[in-house]
Design a protein around this motif. Structure first.
Motif, PDB file in Angstrom:
ATOM      1  N   TRP A  38      13.268  74.739  12.584  1.00 38.12           N
ATOM      2  CA  TRP A  38      12.592  73.436  12.509  1.00 38.12           C
ATOM      3  C   TRP A  38      12.847  72.808  11.025  1.00 38.12           C
ATOM      4  O   TRP A  38      12.716  71.375  11.055  1.00 38.12           O
ATOM      5  N   CYS A  41      15.347  69.764  11.800  1.00 36.09           N
ATOM      6  CA  CYS A  41      14.564  68.845  12.515  1.00 36.09           C
ATOM      7  C   CYS A  41      13.517  68.101  11.792  1.00 36.09           C
ATOM      8  O   CYS A  41      13.430  66.926  11.854  1.00 36.09           O
ATOM      9  N   LEU A  44      15.155  65.497   9.824  1.00 40.16           N
ATOM     10  CA  LEU A  44      15.722  64.379  10.621  1.00 40.16           C
ATOM     11  C   LEU A  44      14.495  63.374  10.915  1.00 40.16           C
ATOM     12  O   LEU A  44      14.700  62.087  10.779  1.00 40.16           O
ATOM     13  N   TRP A  45      13.526  64.054  11.228  1.00 39.61           N
ATOM     14  CA  TRP A  45      12.418  62.956  11.581  1.00 39.61           C
ATOM     15  C   TRP A  45      11.699  62.275  10.546  1.00 39.61           C
ATOM     16  O   TRP A  45      11.360  61.323  10.690  1.00 39.61           O
ATOM     17  N   ARG A 111      14.288  71.339  19.247  1.00 45.11           N
ATOM     18  CA  ARG A 111      15.443  71.035  18.908  1.00 45.11           C
ATOM     19  C   ARG A 111      16.000  70.156  19.725  1.00 45.11           C
ATOM     20  O   ARG A 111      16.948  69.299  18.997  1.00 45.11           O
ATOM     21  N   THR A 114      15.203  66.450  18.630  1.00 44.99           N
ATOM     22  CA  THR A 114      15.533  66.104  17.566  1.00 44.99           C
ATOM     23  C   THR A 114      17.100  65.783  17.791  1.00 44.99           C
ATOM     24  O   THR A 114      17.730  64.662  17.214  1.00 44.99           O
ATOM     25  N   PHE A 139      22.349  66.641   8.270  1.00 42.74           N
ATOM     26  CA  PHE A 139      21.363  66.971   9.118  1.00 42.74           C
ATOM     27  C   PHE A 139      22.406  68.284   9.914  1.00 42.74           C
ATOM     28  O   PHE A 139      21.860  69.313  10.370  1.00 42.74           O
TER      29      PHE A 139
END
Length: 1509
Positions: A38, A41, A44-45, A111, A114, A139
């Motif tokens: 996670w 992820c 990135l978010w 995943r 993402t 990332f």
């Protein structure tokens, strides 16, 4: 999280026993399946919205779909689908116990979602033109790093159990990992350029096309390094500047902002001065304070404007240095853990390897961020330099006359060279001002953690070192100011020597000026010597600072309590922290002084940029109208500055359109000022001035550019062939083109040095005529041309039938012959128009003008033996005949050059040959500064060290060896102390240990002081010798050398190169030797600890040598190219400042600005790769150095059983310094290599040809020689250069004592060559000249030149007192000097001056009028009173009355001398004993004037043309 994990049947999230306290560490299954999946992820978010917004705001166009982009999207699609496949696979296989697999179900979905987001971002980046994404790289890097732990676990499991149990899961995981890895690799490359943004540059900079990883590691630069290693770089190999670095882009944004800031400042000043109008009544201190406040505020405003433009990019660099600091402070903490591990016998080995790897990673990250910061700083510095240069150049074109007088050309050039450099240094070191105190505080905080209150002893030491260095810095800055004052004086004097070199040679004044220059130099070196001794104390205290701090802290620590034990952890972590502490400690004072210098430079720049500008509204420029007057001045008063008295009063002039207006008056009555007023160059006090239509201006002293003759005439316009030919014909330039080696493509030297006065004047006139302007302002353009040429020009150009007949013409003139044809005559007396009207009107009024004309008509009549009484007889056309060599024998250079220049003087043979065969470089005159190529030769070092002397070099090497031996001993002593066993909680003999440690440290400190002083003094000895040699070589060079070498190049040698030899080379040597010996010490220590390290050091050393050799070759060549491209900037600046009024009058400012920008850009093209090269090297080397850290740490871990913590601490803490040491060695080596080139450039002039010796000891002359003044030429022949035609061919001639000889002849006849021969400016090619029976070729040049005298055509004065200008050797008493001034009609003028004989002449004597300068030259001749006088008839610049006075003075005072006059006006030589008529190097006729006229030969024809026969 634990609940979720236990719900899925997994162990808890974290378990120390699994992860840390175990010989086989691992992460829990829960951690692997949640946190590790996670984390990327989440990154990135969280960051994606901000990143997308950034892309939205900074779009760069759309990138077409490329292979790279398609591959990324395809891999993204596969990765996303993998997650969804895994999700459905788990659903299908485990649908019975689905709630027990929540973690395994969630992870693939998160995943995949993402990855879908990542794919969308890839597409968005393409649309917004982002070619390489650091965001996505991070990332994918996170994703790969987080997958490494599961990967290891999976491989281990597969090895233990085989693949069969869960083959699909294994294959899926490995494939997924491979795809992630592929994405990571792809994100390291840059995409293609956005469509429409293709580069149109010939050689674009690869940084634009490189990925961010390549930018971080500077790999994009490697291409140039390899190219530079293979073959020496040339300027065409360099990349074009990026658009954001070009002058055009930088200055267009900055200029508007600065103008508005300036206007605000000026309004504030006006409101201050008008409030109560106290300006004059304020006490002096208050006025001074106001002035200082203005300078300060202008400097601050300039800083603010620059910060607004370049601040944001600078802040990104600042962020990098903050991150760098975080990594830097983490390293000692890891070292502490490593030493703790060494002490703990039960610790598992993997921890040691983990710490070693962590140290390596931290060191690498530290290196990366450090160099990104420096790259940002240098880029900003470069842009600041461009901006400031552009602003100063633009300002110099519009600065008011009064302000222009307060700053010499040298000072303006200094602003561009020295002050911009100070600002660049400021950009690099500014952050240290606030960051260094924070770093020092952090260091002391960590030291307190290790040593408790004893750390305060370290603080006390720091506090003691600081005031000492503050005191030294203060004294050094005072000494530096003194040194700079003498340097400025020396350079200013050199500039004048080079400008007036011909006068120095004619008068044999070289020695006097040589002594003056050496006087300045000696004072400059004394200041430098004192400064260097103080600096050595400073360096010794700084280099010993780590020892002093450690000595104080460890000493206090063990003394205050015997239970305080120094172990390896305490000692070496403290030492690592102290080594960190040294950087901010050494940077802080430097940063402070750089900041102080930058503030001074900002004030200077601000003051110049806020100087008064010419009033834009002083002249109303209106469009041309055929029915209105051309120039109208109504009731106007003008002055040169706001504070000075008016130079023109109550002026009322109306010039009808198409009229010819003549302005007449005595020397200094304001004629030139009237033209300046029409141009708007003066301060208008009252009234109005309006000019209708375009203007062309011909100044009194022609301003000629260093360009071809053709470019000088076109002056930026297109060539129209028929009009161009007509202009050349009208300005009588066609005969000159036949003589010039390459016709109109011949290059004209600086200030027109290879043209005669008349030629320069005619080129200046042709430039104006070619313009087809509406209004012509001409300041005595006919003063330095021949009578018949003058008549020709008047008839064909200026007069009622000339090409300008329909134009409005204002002509300042001393020539009476043209006045009858003028439509209007203005008579000026002391700045007022006393009479005006046509010639006839003025004569009929019987005023001062009429008396003047009548008196002179009768004087001229008496003066000429035969007289026709025609109008032409009183034509006072001075006639510098237009042969290329009629020659102002003064400021302009005389003769044809040496091997690389083709002289312009006597080139008749060119006219016979076919013009088509003119070789390309024939018209080349000046030799551009060339960049040498290849590595610096060993001989240069040998030469330099030989100059210092062996007696200095041996002690230096000995001291260095001793210094490093002491350093090694006290380091080793510390490690032995650290390993000392602890008995009952204490160590024994601590006092003795502290004592030995202290003694070794202090011995090292004394050696450091000794080495730095010795190198500094050695450097001063070398630079003194080299400067004296350079000065002697230049002053002993013949005139041809100065003709072909631009003065900018020579000044560059005396300023920049000598400065490098003074300071840079000794600095570089100090650093290089210091770090080299330090490196030896580190290697010895690491090898003592782990001999096996030798295996690693060997390849590292080879790699190091490899990288270094690549770098040095490229770097040296880049420095040379940068140095060569610097000279044209200053030459162009120089030229522009001198010709500003002409450039403004013609409205050519924008073209000149563009040229200046191009020159600055071409310099930056070489500067940019030069500083990137250093970053490229440092990053590569520091990675090598970090390899040494890794090797030392891993080998220590491997040898844990046999090595003591003390020796490991010693080895690792020393290896941590290797990165810095390696880069400093190469940097200082490169600095030395780069600057040793200065020795090469200074020695260059030792090889050029030299004049004959100044004095010949074995052939002493009688003191009174020449007693009678007889001159005999025997078969005398002269060539300007081997291979050229003879300028004089077999001249045989006897001149008796007291004879007065006039020498006349057409263009190129060889008149001036006779004068050059007598003074041996040119040596005889055959035959001899005897003066009083002595062959002049056998005596010293000074013996000859000091015993005969010339009055040159162009008057040159030097800055200094009036007395120095008359008698530089102080050979005459004041009475004699006053006597000479009285005879030269200057006594009244000089008596009226405030300082009389001590009156300071400005640069070039610009604060005297041209006529007054001419009279000073006459006074020089009267003072020397030698038996032979050569007159290059030099009365072109004076009015009729003064002219008559000069002629009568020469006749009476030089009655018993032999006088040779190169005649420019025939009526002055009609009463001479003999006239020599020269033609093509032969004597054509020779007899008394009356006899020659009766023979009706060439002389008769010349007299008839001048109206004398």
């Amino acid at each position: 999280m634990d609940a979720l994990c236990s719900f899925s049947g997994l162990d808890p999230l974290w378990d120390w026993n699994t992860t840390w306290y175990t010989p086989y560490p691992d992460l829990t299954q829960c951690f692997q399946n949640t946190v590790l999946v996670w984390t990327p992820c989440l990154y990135l978010w969280v960051c994606a919205p901000f990143y997308c917004l950034h892309l939205y705001c900074h779009g760069r166009g759309r990138i077409p779909v490329s292979v790279l982009c398609s591959a990324k999207l395809l891999l993204g699609f596969f990765l996303a689908s993998f997650g969804f496949v895994e999700f459905f696979y788990i659903l299908l296989m485990k649908n019975q116990e689905i709630q027990n697999h929540m973690v395994f179900l969630l992870s693939p979905v998160i995943r995949s979602m993402t990855v879908v987001l990542a794919v969308c971002i890839i597409q968005w980046e393409r649309i917004r033109g982002c070619r390489s994404s650091i965001f996505l790289f991070l990332f994918w890097l996170l994703a790969v790093v987080c997958s490494l732990v599961p990967l290891r676990a999976k491989i281990q499991l597969a090895l233990e159990e085989g693949l069969s149990p869960d083959l699909v899961r294994y294959l899926a995981f490995f494939s997924y990992f491979a795809l992630q890895l592929a994405q990571l690799v792809l994100s390291c490359f840059a995409d293609q350029r956005p469509s429409g943004k293709e580069s149109y540059l010939t050689n674009p900079c690869p940084v634009e096309d490189s990925s961010f990883l390549s930018k971080m590691l500077f790999w994009w630069f490697s291409g140039l390094v390899v190219k530079g290693y293979r073959t020496p770089l040339q300027s065409e190999d360099l990349w074009s500047l990026r658009e954001e670095d070009t002058s055009n882009k930088i200055i267009s944004n900055l200029e508007e902002e600065w103008t508005s800031v300036c206007n605000k400042l000026q309004q504030q000043e006006k409101s201050m001065s008008t409030s109560g109008a106290l300006g004059s009544r304020l006490p002096e201190q208050a006025q001074l304070l106001r002035k200082l406040k203005k300078e300060q505020s202008s400097g601050f405003c300039l800083l603010r404007t620059l910060a607004r433009n370049f601040g944001p990019y600078f802040l990104t660099g600042t962020l990098c240095i903050v991150i760098h600091d975080a990594f830097m402070f983490a390293i000692p903490q890891v070292l502490s853990l490593l030493l703790g591990f060494m002490r703990d016998e039960d610790a598992p080995l993997w921890k040691g390897y983990f710490y070693a790897a962590l140290m390596f990673v931290l060191s690498c990250m530290q290196s990366l961020f450090s160099h990104q910061y420096l790259y940002a700083c240098f880029t900003v510095g470069m842009r600041v330099k461009t901006a400031v240069m552009g602003l100063v150049y633009r300002k110099s074109l519009i600065i008011s006359s009064a302000a222009r007088r307060t700053c010499t050309v040298g000072e303006i050039v200094n602003l561009v060279s020295a002050d911009t450099q100070k600002l660049m240094d400021f950009v690099v070191y500014f952050n240290a001002v606030w960051l260094a105190p924070i770093e020092i505080t952090l260091c002391l905080f960590f030291l307190w953690q290790h040593l408790g209150p004893s750390a305060l002893a370290g603080i006390a030491t720091v506090i003691l070192i600081f005031p000492l260095n503050g005191f030294i810095a203060k004294h050094r800055s005072k000494l530096q100011e003194i040194q700079m004052k003498y340097t400025d004086g020396r350079i200013k004097l050199m500039n004048e020597i080079l400008n007036g070199i011909k006068i120095l040679k004619f008068y044999a004044w070289e020695k006097a000026f040589l002594e003056q220059v050496l006087g300045y130099r000696e004072k400059e070196l004394n200041a430098l010597k004192k400064s260097q001794v103080l600096y050595s104390i400073s360096i010794a205290s700084f280099n010993s600072s780590s020892f002093l701090i450690a000595f104080a802290m460890f000493g206090v620590y063990v003394m205050i309590d015997e239970k305080n034990v120094l172990d390896a952890q305490k000692i070496f972590v403290s030492m690592a922290l102290i080594n960190i502490l040294k950087t901010p400690l050494s940077q802080l004072p430097f940063a402070m002084s750089t900041t102080m210098q930058a503030i001074v430079s900002l004030k200077r720049l601000g003051k110049f940029l806020c100087q008064e500008e010419l009033q834009a509204d002083s002249v109303v420029r209106e469009p041309f109208k055929s029915d209105e007057e051309g120039v109208v001045i109504e009731n106007a008063t003008f002055s040169w500055s706001k504070d000075s008295g008016p130079c023109l009063k109550r002026i009322n002039v109306r010039v009808p359109r198409g009229a010819l207006v003549a302005v007449v008056g005595h020397v200094g009555c304001g004629k030139s000022s009237l033209l300046s007023a029409m141009l708007g160059d003066t301060e208008k006090r009252s009234g109005s001035v309006s000019v209708k239509g375009s203007v062309a201006y011909v100044p009194q002293q022609a301003w000629i550019q260093n360009a071809t003759l053709h470019d000088n005439i076109l002056f930026g316009l297109e060539k129209k062939k028929s009009w161009y030919q007509r202009v050349l014909e009208a300005c009588a330039l066609l005969p000159d083109l036949d003589i010039l080696p390459a016709g109109d493509a011949t290059e004209i030297g600086e200030k027109g040095l290879n043209l005669s006065g008349g030629q320069k004047q005619r080129v200046s006139l042709a430039r104006a005529v070619y313009r087809k302007a509406d209004v012509y302002l001409m300041d005595d353009p006919l003063s330095s041309v021949d009578a018949h040429v003058g008549q020709h020009i008047f008839d064909k150009v200026i007069g009622p039938k000339g090409v300008l007949r329909d134009k409005t013409r204002v002509l300042v003139t001393h020539g009476m012959g043209f006045l009858p044809q003028a439509d209007l005559i203005l008579v000026l007396v002391d700045g007022e128009i006393t009479e005006s009207g046509s010639y006839q009107e003025l004569l009929s009024r019987n005023g001062a003008f009429a008396d003047f004309i009548r008196t002179f008509a009768s004087l001229e009549r008496k003066g000429s033996t035969t007289q026709k009484g025609s109008r032409k007889s009183i034509s006072r056309l001075s006639m510098t005949d237009f042969m290329p060599f009629s020659r102002d024998l003064s400021q302009e250079q005389l003769i044809g050059g040496d091997r690389n220049s083709v002289s312009i003087q006597n080139m008749e043979q060119m006219t016979d040959s076919d013009p088509e065969q003119v070789p390309e470089d024939l018209g080349k005159l000046t030799e551009a500064d060339k960049a040498r190529t290849g590595r610096v030769k060993l001989e240069l070092y040998v030469e330099y060290f030989r100059t210092i002397g062996l007696a200095f070099i041996l002690p230096i090497v000995f001291l260095y060896t001793f210094q490093q031996a002491a350093s090694l001993s006290y380091s080793y002593w510390l490690s032995m102390w650290a390993d000392e066993p602890v008995v009952n909680g204490t160590q024994i003999n601590t006092e003795m240990k502290v004592g030995v440690y202290g003694a070794l440290g202090f011995a090292q400190g004394i050696c450091i002081f000794g080495t730095t002083v010795a190198i500094s003094l050695g450097g001063i000895i070398a630079s003194r010798h080299l400067h004296v040699d350079l000065l002697n070589n230049v002053l002993h060079s013949p005139m041809s050398f100065f003709e072909s070498t631009p003065s900018g190049n020579l000044l560059n040698r005396f300023a920049k190169e000598i400065d490098a030899i003074d300071c840079m080379i000794p600095e570089g040597l100090k650093m290089m030797l210091n770090y080299f010996f330090k490196l030896m010490e580190v290697f010895i220590i690491v090898l003592l600890a782990t001999p096996f390290a030798a295996v690693i050091f060997l390849p590292l050393a080879i790699l190091y040598a490899f990288v270094q050799s690549f770098y040095v070759a490229t770097s040296c060549q880049l420095r040379r190219l940068e140095a060569v491209s610097r000279s044209p900037i200053y030459t162009h600046f120089n030229e522009t400042v001198q010709g500003a009024s002409v450039i403004r009058a013609f409205g050519e400012q924008s073209r000149f600005i563009q040229q200046a920008d191009q020159r600055v850009d071409s310099n930056q093209t070489a500067y940019f790769p030069r500083f990137v090269a250093t970053r490229w090297l440092a990053v590569n080397l520091e990675f090598l150095g970090n390899g040494v850290v890794l090797a030392a740490a891993i080998l220590s871990v491997m040898g844990k059983g046999t090595l003591s913590p003390g020796i490991v601490g010693l080895a690792v803490s020393h290896s941590l310094q290797v990165t810095a040491i390696l880069s400093w060695i190469v940097r200082s080596w490169t600095d030395v290599e780069n600057n040793i080139v200065s020795v090469e450039r200074v020695k260059e002039y030792a090889e050029t040809s030299k004049e004959a010796p100044w004095t010949v000891e074995e052939n002493p002359l009688p003191l009174a020689w020449p007693e009678s003044g007889t001159i005999e030429f025997r078969e005398y022949g002269l060539q300007y250069r081997k291979g050229l035609d003879w300028a004089l061919k077999g001249i045989s001639l006897q001149i008796q004592q007291r004879e007065k000889i006039g020498i006349v002849g057409r263009t190129g006849a060889g008149k001036s060559s006779l004068a050059l021969g007598i003074f041996r400016i040119l040596e005889a090619a055959k035959g001899e000249i005897y003066i009083d029976g002595v062959n002049i070729a056998e005596i010293g040049l000074h013996d000859l030149r000091s015993r005969i005298t010339i009055i040159p055509q162009d008057p040159v004065l030097f800055s200094g007192s009036l007395r120095m200008n008359l008698d530089p050797f102080d050979a005459y008493s004041d009475e004699e000097v006053w006597g000479a001034l009285e005879l030269a009609h200057l006594k009244n003028f000089v008596s009226g001056l405030p300082d009389k004989l001590s009156y300071e002449c400005s640069e070039g004597g610009e604060n005297l009028s041209l006529g007054q300068r001419q009279l000073v030259c006459l006074a020089r001749a009267l003072l020397r009173k030698t038996k032979v006088l050569v007159l290059d008839e030099a009365t072109a610049a004076v009015d009729l009355e003064t002219d008559t006075l000069i002629q009568s003075t020469i006749r009476s005072q030089f009655e018993d001398c032999t006088v040779l006059t190169i005649a420019h006006r025939l009526n002055t030589i009609m009463d001479y004993t003999r006239i020599i008529v020269m033609d093509k190097g032969h004597i054509k006729e020779m007899d008394s004037p009356a006899n020659l006229i009766s023979q009706r030969g060439q002389f008769y024809r010349m007299c008839r043309e001048a109206g004398l026969a």
